[in-house]
Design a protein around this motif. Structure first.
Motif, mmCIF file in Angstrom:
data_model
loop_
_atom_site.group_PDB
_atom_site.id
_atom_site.type_symbol
_atom_site.label_atom_id
_atom_site.label_comp_id
_atom_site.label_asym_id
_atom_site.label_seq_id
_atom_site.Cartn_x
_atom_site.Cartn_y
_atom_site.Cartn_z
ATOM 1 N N LEU A 63 72.245 -3.128 -62.416
ATOM 2 C CA LEU A 63 71.435 -2.292 -61.787
ATOM 3 C C LEU A 63 70.589 -1.273 -62.526
ATOM 4 O O LEU A 63 70.891 -0.404 -63.196
ATOM 5 C CB LEU A 63 72.197 -1.336 -60.832
ATOM 6 N N ASN A 64 69.180 -1.820 -62.432
ATOM 7 C CA ASN A 64 68.367 -1.148 -63.562
ATOM 8 C C ASN A 64 67.406 0.041 -62.959
ATOM 9 O O ASN A 64 66.591 -0.384 -62.094
ATOM 10 C CB ASN A 64 67.335 -2.125 -64.299
ATOM 11 N N LEU A 65 67.857 1.179 -63.150
ATOM 12 C CA LEU A 65 66.897 2.435 -62.372
ATOM 13 C C LEU A 65 66.386 3.122 -63.512
ATOM 14 O O LEU A 65 66.436 4.498 -63.603
ATOM 15 C CB LEU A 65 67.896 3.178 -61.571
ATOM 16 N N CYS A 66 65.641 2.677 -64.343
ATOM 17 C CA CYS A 66 65.013 3.265 -65.848
ATOM 18 C C CYS A 66 63.702 2.777 -65.919
ATOM 19 O O CYS A 66 63.382 1.960 -65.186
ATOM 20 C CB CYS A 66 66.238 3.263 -66.828
ATOM 21 N N GLU A 67 63.423 3.175 -67.158
ATOM 22 C CA GLU A 67 61.994 2.753 -67.922
ATOM 23 C C GLU A 67 60.964 2.924 -66.737
ATOM 24 O O GLU A 67 60.327 1.848 -66.292
ATOM 25 C CB GLU A 67 62.211 1.282 -67.996
ATOM 26 N N GLY A 68 60.738 4.126 -66.337
ATOM 27 C CA GLY A 68 59.688 4.519 -65.482
ATOM 28 C C GLY A 68 60.095 4.790 -64.185
ATOM 29 O O GLY A 68 59.272 5.031 -63.315
ATOM 30 N N PHE A 69 61.252 4.421 -63.769
ATOM 31 C CA PHE A 69 61.851 4.608 -62.174
ATOM 32 C C PHE A 69 61.787 6.175 -61.975
ATOM 33 O O PHE A 69 62.105 6.872 -62.840
ATOM 34 C CB PHE A 69 62.966 4.052 -62.005
ATOM 35 N N SER A 70 61.217 6.302 -60.634
ATOM 36 C CA SER A 70 61.298 7.597 -60.168
ATOM 37 C C SER A 70 61.745 7.714 -58.858
ATOM 38 O O SER A 70 61.137 6.876 -58.024
ATOM 39 C CB SER A 70 60.023 8.404 -60.351
ATOM 40 N N ALA A 71 62.322 8.774 -58.530
ATOM 41 C CA ALA A 71 62.692 8.803 -56.969
ATOM 42 C C ALA A 71 62.555 10.254 -56.639
ATOM 43 O O ALA A 71 62.929 11.129 -57.243
ATOM 44 C CB ALA A 71 64.024 8.314 -56.489
ATOM 45 N N ARG A 72 61.869 10.536 -55.395
ATOM 46 C CA ARG A 72 61.837 11.982 -54.835
ATOM 47 C C ARG A 72 62.294 12.173 -53.529
ATOM 48 O O ARG A 72 61.760 11.425 -52.576
ATOM 49 C CB ARG A 72 60.410 12.359 -55.082
ATOM 50 N N GLY A 73 63.161 13.037 -53.313
ATOM 51 C CA GLY A 73 63.541 13.172 -51.996
ATOM 52 C C GLY A 73 63.802 14.891 -51.971
ATOM 53 O O GLY A 73 63.483 15.568 -52.666
ATOM 54 N N PRO A 74 64.556 15.282 -50.684
ATOM 55 C CA PRO A 74 64.942 17.029 -50.656
ATOM 56 C C PRO A 74 66.112 17.363 -51.220
ATOM 57 O O PRO A 74 66.150 18.467 -51.528
ATOM 58 C CB PRO A 74 64.957 16.688 -48.877
ATOM 59 N N ASP A 75 66.891 16.415 -51.809
ATOM 60 C CA ASP A 75 68.057 16.777 -52.430
ATOM 61 C C ASP A 75 68.130 16.681 -53.901
ATOM 62 O O ASP A 75 67.192 15.676 -54.343
ATOM 63 C CB ASP A 75 69.178 16.000 -52.011
ATOM 64 N N PRO A 76 68.917 17.254 -54.498
ATOM 65 C CA PRO A 76 68.725 17.162 -56.176
ATOM 66 C C PRO A 76 69.090 15.567 -56.454
ATOM 67 O O PRO A 76 68.716 15.174 -57.460
ATOM 68 C CB PRO A 76 69.745 18.138 -56.659
#
Length: 226
Positions: free
Chosen positions: A118-131
């Protein structure tokens, strides 16, 4: 471009696509609904732009991919990506993806199972209301490949395998998961103490020449003659 603001831009619930589903570079406004779909080979979302501001951009709950899930190369989503209880036998790549959902979770992956990485790296970004914008709070992702075992144990908050103290750590981890902790190995001294505490036909058994007389006295027997 597939447009249906506030509704379904693509309805593929229960879809069976044995040869794969290729949505690379697609642009949608509305929800891409793939709940309960079965996809062979690959689900390709490379470079796709999914827009459902304040809603669900991709509904992939219970999605089953017999192959790879690809969401790389500038893939972006405005709205939630939901992969609750999804299953991917191969890798799931979000390399370079941008997920944006200020009104809720950017990526919900509760109970997801991934067969390789499960690759969530190399430029991956996520934005929501929680930390914690990327949420997997009901069950951790499961990594099944042996070569990814170390990363999987860390991601699932499990202690590293092997090494000093591994038995105690694994026992504590088992107790946290609702299983009784493993009984530590007692060794020779522990076995001797365990044997001394047992009784045969109501008489305690004491091993060892030094404890022979004490054992006979505890059993109510006369001491042997010289």
């Amino acid at each position: 471009m597939l447009r249906n603001p506030g509704g379904l831009a693509l309805h593929g619930g229960g879809l069976n696509a044995e040869a794969g589903l290729y949505l690379s570079l697609v642009e949608t406004e509305g929800t891409v609904w793939l709940e309960g779909a079965a996809v062979g080979r690959a689900l390709n979302l490379d470079g796709a732009r999914l827009r459902a501001p304040g809603g669900v951009a991709l509904k992939g709950d219970r999605l089953a991919v017999d192959g790879a899930l690809l969401a790389r190369e500038g893939m972006s989503a405005e709205g939630e990506i939901s992969l609750t209880d999804a299953s991917v036998t191969g890798p799931a790549h979000f390399k370079g993806a941008t997920l944006d959902n200020p009104g809720g979770s950017a990526l919900s992956a509760n109970g997801i199972t991934v067969g390789k990485v499960l690759n969530l790296c190399e430029g991956f970004s996520a934005r929501g209301p929680d930390p914690a914008d990327v949420r997997a709070d009901r069950q951790p992702p499961v990594l099944r490949r042996r070569h990814a075992a170390g990363a999987g144990r860390q991601g699932a908050h499990l202690p590293p395998a092997g090494g000093a103290g591994a038995g105690d750590a694994d026992g504590r981890a088992g107790a946290r998961r609702g299983r009784p902790a493993a009984r530590p190995h007692r060794g020779a001294a522990g076995r001797r103490r365990g044997v001394a505490g047992r009784a045969v036909h109501g008489r305690p058994v004491v091993r060892g020449a030094g404890a022979h007389a004490a054992g006979r006295r505890a059993a109510g027997l006369a001491a042997p003659g010289p």
